[in-house]
Design a protein around this motif. Structure first.
Motif, PDB file in Angstrom:
ATOM      1  N   ALA A 260     -16.578  -2.055  13.421  1.00 26.41           N
ATOM      2  CA  ALA A 260     -17.076  -1.022  12.034  1.00 26.41           C
ATOM      3  C   ALA A 260     -15.968  -0.303  11.445  1.00 26.41           C
ATOM      4  O   ALA A 260     -15.046   0.161  12.178  1.00 26.41           O
ATOM      5  CB  ALA A 260     -18.077  -0.074  12.933  1.00 26.41           C
ATOM      6  N   LEU A 261     -16.197  -0.249  10.053  1.00 20.81           N
ATOM      7  CA  LEU A 261     -15.221   0.339   9.259  1.00 20.81           C
ATOM      8  C   LEU A 261     -15.624   1.948   8.896  1.00 20.81           C
ATOM      9  O   LEU A 261     -14.901   2.733   8.954  1.00 20.81           O
ATOM     10  CB  LEU A 261     -15.167  -0.238   7.804  1.00 20.81           C
ATOM     11  N   GLU A 262     -16.954   2.222   9.084  1.00 24.50           N
ATOM     12  CA  GLU A 262     -17.288   3.436   8.725  1.00 24.50           C
ATOM     13  C   GLU A 262     -18.910   3.653   9.875  1.00 24.50           C
ATOM     14  O   GLU A 262     -19.731   2.700   9.764  1.00 24.50           O
ATOM     15  CB  GLU A 262     -17.660   3.687   7.465  1.00 24.50           C
ATOM     16  N   VAL A 263     -18.851   4.597  10.729  1.00 22.14           N
ATOM     17  CA  VAL A 263     -19.888   4.829  11.408  1.00 22.14           C
ATOM     18  C   VAL A 263     -20.902   5.792  10.776  1.00 22.14           C
ATOM     19  O   VAL A 263     -20.351   7.096  10.905  1.00 22.14           O
ATOM     20  CB  VAL A 263     -19.626   5.100  12.762  1.00 22.14           C
ATOM     21  N   TYR A 264     -22.033   5.672  10.370  1.00 25.71           N
ATOM     22  CA  TYR A 264     -23.013   6.699   9.793  1.00 25.71           C
ATOM     23  C   TYR A 264     -23.913   6.962  11.160  1.00 25.71           C
ATOM     24  O   TYR A 264     -24.126   8.249  11.173  1.00 25.71           O
ATOM     25  CB  TYR A 264     -23.619   6.216   8.547  1.00 25.71           C
ATOM     26  N   GLY A 299     -21.251  -3.608  13.869  1.00 29.31           N
ATOM     27  CA  GLY A 299     -20.514  -3.135  12.918  1.00 29.31           C
ATOM     28  C   GLY A 299     -21.285  -2.871  11.600  1.00 29.31           C
ATOM     29  O   GLY A 299     -21.188  -2.147  10.787  1.00 29.31           O
ATOM     30  N   GLY A 303     -23.339   1.188  10.265  1.00 31.45           N
ATOM     31  CA  GLY A 303     -22.970   1.639   8.800  1.00 31.45           C
ATOM     32  C   GLY A 303     -24.076   2.275   7.835  1.00 31.45           C
ATOM     33  O   GLY A 303     -23.995   2.486   6.794  1.00 31.45           O
ATOM     34  N   LYS A 304     -25.322   2.128   8.652  1.00 33.46           N
ATOM     35  CA  LYS A 304     -26.529   2.447   7.915  1.00 33.46           C
ATOM     36  C   LYS A 304     -27.141   3.759   8.526  1.00 33.46           C
ATOM     37  O   LYS A 304     -26.823   3.686   9.790  1.00 33.46           O
ATOM     38  CB  LYS A 304     -27.609   1.211   8.069  1.00 33.46           C
ATOM     39  N   LYS A 318     -20.239 -10.604   6.116  1.00 32.63           N
ATOM     40  CA  LYS A 318     -19.010 -10.061   6.991  1.00 32.63           C
ATOM     41  C   LYS A 318     -18.115 -11.003   7.741  1.00 32.63           C
ATOM     42  O   LYS A 318     -16.878 -10.709   7.658  1.00 32.63           O
ATOM     43  CB  LYS A 318     -19.795  -9.255   7.971  1.00 32.63           C
TER      44      LYS A 318
END
Length: 319
Positions: A260-264, A299, A303-304, A318
């Motif tokens: 994961a590049l960004e975790v929401y 990942g 991110g969602k 991906k």
């Protein structure tokens, strides 16, 4: 062993032939989205000005949704109340193409989780839940005995809400029918999962059962001991930013870093991982490839925002 970063490719119809049976606790995830611009004059709490409302299938229903998003066929077996939330779950899943065997328990209300969110931050979650009656659970077990024969793989999604009271019997019936059993566990009594093909605890859940991990070597020893004790073919431990570790019956440990590049939002990520692992359990992939795919779908979904799925197209992109 760490997974090599080899090129792994999937087809859009990779899992289209697989029939899955999902059993467990279903719930309706409600979301109230809005803005907070002031504090209540009645108490020191923020006032959420609701601008949007959404409903999504949660719990075992989200597992079924993830399987459909990955291109597989899915049947969901569970219990709901005789209420609007139960009907909404059925409608959502039917719209996505799932088959549903939802026994109605008139004595309970369908489990609902209400999340209030402002500026992408969760302010509050309110849970409404009741356990199904023994009579209804017995009916579910009877339905399961019929449905298991038509499935290629069984997924038992345990949220600790009572829907998997007969989990040990379900494992036994599935194995007698030659079906792999993939379980997302809950609680501290893992003896009820003995004989499953694979269980997927996160690190916190693993340490609650196996004990605090003090080193990499200690982690490996505790994991293999638990796998042997439960007579599992595989044990997959998800480790947040440290990725995932898969322990096999032949004593191997395969590690894969997080992607994961960004975790929401991590809610529902376990549903996505268990869905992917169920599909690769009846497909021709190496253990290293299985773990790469599991990390890939995780990942995507973290991110969602909110309960979400990873589609087969997103996974292909991906990869």
């Amino acid at each position: 062993m760490t997974v090599p970063q080899d090129k792994l490719q999937l087809r859009a119809d990779q899992f289209s032939h697989i029939k899955t049976l999902v059993v467990g606790d279903v719930m309706l995830d409600r979301y109230w989205f809005g803005r907070v611009d002031r504090i209540s004059p009645e108490a020191p709490v923020p006032v959420l000005a609701v601008q949007d409302e959404q409903v999504r299938a949660g719990g075992a229903a989200n597992v079924a949704h993830n399987l459909l998003a990955l291109g597989a066929k899915s049947t969901l077996l569970s219990v709901v109340g005789d209420d609007e939330a139960g009907r909404e779950i059925k409608q959502i899943l039917n719209q996505h193409g799932a088959q549903t065997i939802l026994t109605v328990d008139p004595g309970i209300k369908t489990i609902v989780k209400l999340r209030m969110i402002a500026q992408n931050q969760q302010l509050l979650r309110a849970d409404f839940e009741q356990k199904p009656s023994e009579e209804v659970l017995a009916q579910c077990l009877s339905d399961y005995q019929l449905a298991v024969n038509d499935a290629d793989v069984v997924i038992l999604s345990d949220y600790g809400k009572g829907g998997l009271t007969h989990v040990a019997t379900m494992i036994e019936l599935a194995r007698q029918a030659g079906k792999p059993v993939i379980i997302d566990p809950k609680g501290s009594d893992y003896s009820r999962y003995k004989g499953a093909t694979l269980i997927t605890p996160n690190m916190k859940e693993f340490e609650a059962v196996a004990g605090t991990v003090t080193s990499d070597a200690d982690f490996g020893a505790k994991a293999q001991a638990l796998r042997c004790e439960l007579d599992l073919d595989y044990l997959l431990v998800t480790r947040s930013e440290q990725g995932m570790s898969l322990f096999t019956r032949d004593g191997d440990q395969v590690n894969s870093p997080a992607t994961a590049l960004e975790v929401y939002d991590v809610s529902g990520a376990g549903d996505t991982v268990i869905s992917l692992m169920a599909l690769v359990a009846v497909s021709e992939f190496t253990n290293e490839q299985k773990l790469t795919l599991a990390n890939t779908v995780a990942g995507i979904v973290v991110g969602k925002l909110g309960t979400a799925v990873a589609t087969i197209d997103e996974v292909i992109e991906k990869l």
